[in-house]
Structure formats: C-alpha cells, structure tokens
Design an enzyme around this catalytic site. Structure first.
Site, mmCIF file in Angstrom:
data_model
loop_
_atom_site.group_PDB
_atom_site.id
_atom_site.type_symbol
_atom_site.label_atom_id
_atom_site.label_comp_id
_atom_site.label_asym_id
_atom_site.label_seq_id
_atom_site.Cartn_x
_atom_site.Cartn_y
_atom_site.Cartn_z
ATOM 1 N N SER A 82 -5.196 0.062 0.156
ATOM 2 C CA SER A 82 -3.844 0.269 -0.388
ATOM 3 C C SER A 82 -2.740 -0.458 0.374
ATOM 4 O O SER A 82 -1.701 0.131 0.716
ATOM 5 C CB SER A 82 -3.522 1.766 -0.459
ATOM 6 N N SER B 51 -0.823 -2.611 -0.942
ATOM 7 C CA SER B 51 0.352 -2.697 -1.826
ATOM 8 C C SER B 51 1.160 -1.407 -1.795
ATOM 9 O O SER B 51 2.392 -1.441 -1.756
ATOM 10 C CB SER B 51 -0.043 -2.949 -3.278
ATOM 11 N N ASP C 156 -2.511 6.502 -4.012
ATOM 12 C CA ASP C 156 -2.265 5.588 -2.896
ATOM 13 C C ASP C 156 -0.849 5.748 -2.341
ATOM 14 O O ASP C 156 -0.642 5.818 -1.129
ATOM 15 C CB ASP C 156 -2.485 4.134 -3.341
#
Ligand code: GLA
Length: 414
Positions: A161, A163, A207
């Site tokens: 994760s 991003s 996330d």
C-alpha cells in the site's frame, strides 16, 4: 519487534543492515526525516513547517473482503512515506516526488481538469496527492497551497500500500496546513474516495484505514460496513515477516475489478445486500444456485469473513497457533477459490511453512505478485528470514526482499 532488511538494492542498506536494536531503528527513522528536511531546504530555501510520516500496511487476515462489507485485520508497518511541507505563498501547490525526480504545480483551478498550471495532464503519481486535495475540497475542507516534497521506503507495487501511504501523508499535510479537524477514519475515507474517483482505482477502504489508524505493536480490526474499529495488541513473542517475491503485481486492476463484479453477482443471486450478509452454512446450502466460478469466489469471501471474525478472538487469547492456521487456510482459499495467487507466491508460502517457528504464511494484499506475510516466533525470526530468502532465490532465481516488520503508528505530523 525489529526491522531487518536483506535488500541490497535499498540505498539505506549499509545503515539498515546494522540495525539490531530499537535505538538504531530510531536512527533509520531519523535518517529519512533528515533526508526530506534537507531536500526541502535545498528546493524551497526555507525550513519545512511540518514533517509527516505515513506508513504502508500489511494485512494479517480478511483478504478481498473489505469491498464485501466484511472484517479486516491489517497493521500499519514501519515502512513509510516521509513528507516535508510548508504553506506556500504562491497561489499554487508545488509537489516534489524525490524518488521519481519529478515535480508538478497545480492550483484549485486545475484540480478538476487533472492538469498542472501549464495545462499538462498530471502524471500518474501526482493523481494521488492532487486527488486527496480534490476529495478534501469536495467534502468542504480547505486545501491551501503548499510546498511539499516526499520520499518513501514502502516498496512500490509490492502489495504494501505505497499509494495509500502517499494519500494519507497528503491528507495529514493539508490538515496541518489548514488546521481543520478531521479524525483518522475521515481522512481514510476521503483517501479512498480520491483513489476511486480521481485516480480511478476501485479499491476498498482497508489500505487507507490501516495507514491512517495504525498503532504501534497493534493490529487493527475494522468492520468495513459500520466503519467501527478497534486496536488489538500483538503478542510480543511473535514477529511479522514480510517476504517480497520480486514479482511485480501484474494485471491486478482488471482482475481485481473482475473479482469485485463476481462478488456482487454472487450476492445478487443469493438475494443478499452483500456477501457479508451470507452465513457460511447458508452459502453451502444454496451454492448450487450459483454458476461454478461465482460460487468459488463467493465461498472464499463468506469463509474469509468468518476467519477474520475468529482471528480477532484468537489474537486476544494469544492463540498464535490457531491464528496461524487461519492464515494458512486464507492463502489456500485465495489460491484455489479466489485465484489471485501466482506460482512465486505459492513457492514463498510453501517454503515458509517448512521453516522452524512459522505459525502461518499467506499472500497479503490484492495478490497476483507482491508479498507474503508470515507469522513467526520472535526467537526464530532472523533465521527464518535468512533461510526463506536463500531458499526462495535458489528455487526461483529471483532475489526476494524479506523484512521483519514492526506494527507502527498511523499517519500524522511527527
Ligand atoms: C487491495 C485493495 C484493498 C483490498 C485488498 C485485498 O490492497 O486496495 O482495498 O481490497 O486489495 O484485500
């Protein structure tokens, strides 16, 4: 729990290799902090007003269930995006992606068109931070112009994760610059909205939630329907070992969307709002109403939701063995029913299960490459990590990266 890195390609390798106690772990954090501060000073000729850290995550149980209103059990990890920022005196924000050696400037007028102030389309990486500004603005929060630079030691494209960590870093940056009140879950939900609607990736909430709400030495248990959540202490005699197969996640967007559609179709055919509403016994009684492929996908989801619910009780009882068995069942189900594994992930999991001290091993995140997560006795963790890396390399000819991870705090000003 400490982070030991066997990644020779990492620029911090010489320093991190030396890390063997908590003080030195703090040193590596200081290094990244100094790194962003220095680059900020060189770029903007002033000191940053805020330093922000936003972690990646690993998921322990509850895979591919967040978009089915299920339960997830991730933890934020000690690999993070580091961001230095200050309010800008210009009418536009300037963002520098140190690791990519790229920068963009955008203003409130260019957000909707996804362009920079010169009318150029935003590069892909910039859609994450600008998308956060967009989502905050849509929700009525102020996003004053900022100057920001960021770097990250969350491996990209590995299912940890990276991003979401960028999104949660910039959510905290605009919050610090504007001074508005918003709790971590609100920032997480806005981050997810940015990713869904601005970047165009149809992810669930897990996330962003983990990156925003993480707590040191704790896992996080989230009900993805009600958004109620709690922290659960991790036993201190276990280590979370993340093993990167060095296979980049491929085709994951289209396959991810296909899985989502199959789940929706399964719920519809079973007359349920979502698969969260289908109990395991009811599923098995009614599964012959479903086409074969949809039945397999739905079986994974209903059983995985049940596993995640059980896992939190086991964790609270320190029943690590039973918890590890659920992780193993989760992987087997992701491999055989949900079909999101790949040969290298299966090799990594099989090798891990043969090693001393391993309670459970499975792929983590969306799958199709990326990382496995392993629950390992703390006393065996270093040998486990070394052996796993060597055996995997021997078997696949790929150079893996193996990290002993530490569950860490969520995104915020540090
Ligand atoms: C990706 C998505 C998450 C979740 C996982 C699978 O990481 O971003 O929302 O769906 O896959 O559990």
């Amino acid at each position: 729990m400490y982070m030991i890195i066997f990644d020779r390609r990492c620029e911090l390798y010489p320093i991190l290799r030396e890390i063997c106690d908590r003080d030195e772990y703090t040193l590596s954090m200081k290094t990244l902090r100094e790194h962003v501060t220095q680059i900020f000073q060189q770029t903007f000729h002033s000191d940053p007003a805020f330093i922000i850290r936003a972690p990646g995550r690993v998921n322990l149980l509850g895979e591919h269930v967040d978009y089915n209103d299920g339960f997830v059990l991730p933890a934020a990890i000690d690999r993070a995006v580091w961001l230095a920022c200050s309010p800008s005196t210009t009418p536009h924000s300037t963002l520098v992606a140190v690791d990519l050696d790229e920068h963009i400037s955008f203003s409130s007028e260019t957000i909707a068109t996804k362009t920079d102030i010169n009318g150029q389309l935003l590069p892909h990486w910039a859609k994450y931070p600008v998308g956060v500004a967009w989502a905050l603005g849509e929700a009525g929060y102020e996003t004053p112009p900022i100057n920001a630079i960021f770097t990250s030691d969350v491996p990209r494209g590995s299912g940890l994760s990276s991003s979401a960590a960028v999104e949660m870093g910039f959510g905290s940056a605009w919050q610090a610059a504007a001074g508005f009140e918003a709790d971590a879950m609100t920032r997480a939900r806005l981050g997810q909205r940015a990713e869904n609607q601005y970047v165009g990736v149809n992810c669930g909430i897990m996330d962003q939630f983990a990156s925003a709400c993480g707590k040191r030495d704790h896992a996080l248990y989230l009900d993805c329907r009600s958004f109620e959540w709690q922290t659960v202490p991790l036993p201190n005699d276990i280590a979370i070992v993340v093993a990167d197969t060095a296979v980049p996640r491929s085709l994951s967007d289209s396959a991810y969307n296909e899985r989502r559609s199959a789940c929706e179709e399964g719920a519809r055919l079973l007359g349920a709002k979502s698969l969260r509403d289908v109990r395991v016994e009811d599923f098995h009684r009614n599964k012959n109403r479903l086409p074969e492929m949809i039945a397999r996908r739905a079986q994974h989801v209903v059983e995985e939701i049940q596993r995640a619910e059980q896992s939190v009780f086991l964790l609270k009882q320190d029943n690590v063995k039973a918890f590890g068995r659920l992780m193993n069942e989760c992987h087997d189900s992701l491999r055989d029913l949900y079909e999101v594994s790949c040969p290298e992930l299966n090799v990594m999991v099989n090798l891990a299960r043969e090693l001393d001290g391993c309670y459970g091993a499975r792929l983590t995140g969306a799958g199709f490459g990326g990382c496995t997560v392993n629950l390992v006795a703390q006393s065996a963790a270093e040998t486990f990590a070394r052996e796993l890396a060597q055996r995997y390399e021997r078997e696949t000819n790929k150079e893996p990266r193996v990290y002993i991870c530490h569950a860490d705090d969520g995104a915020g000003v540090v």
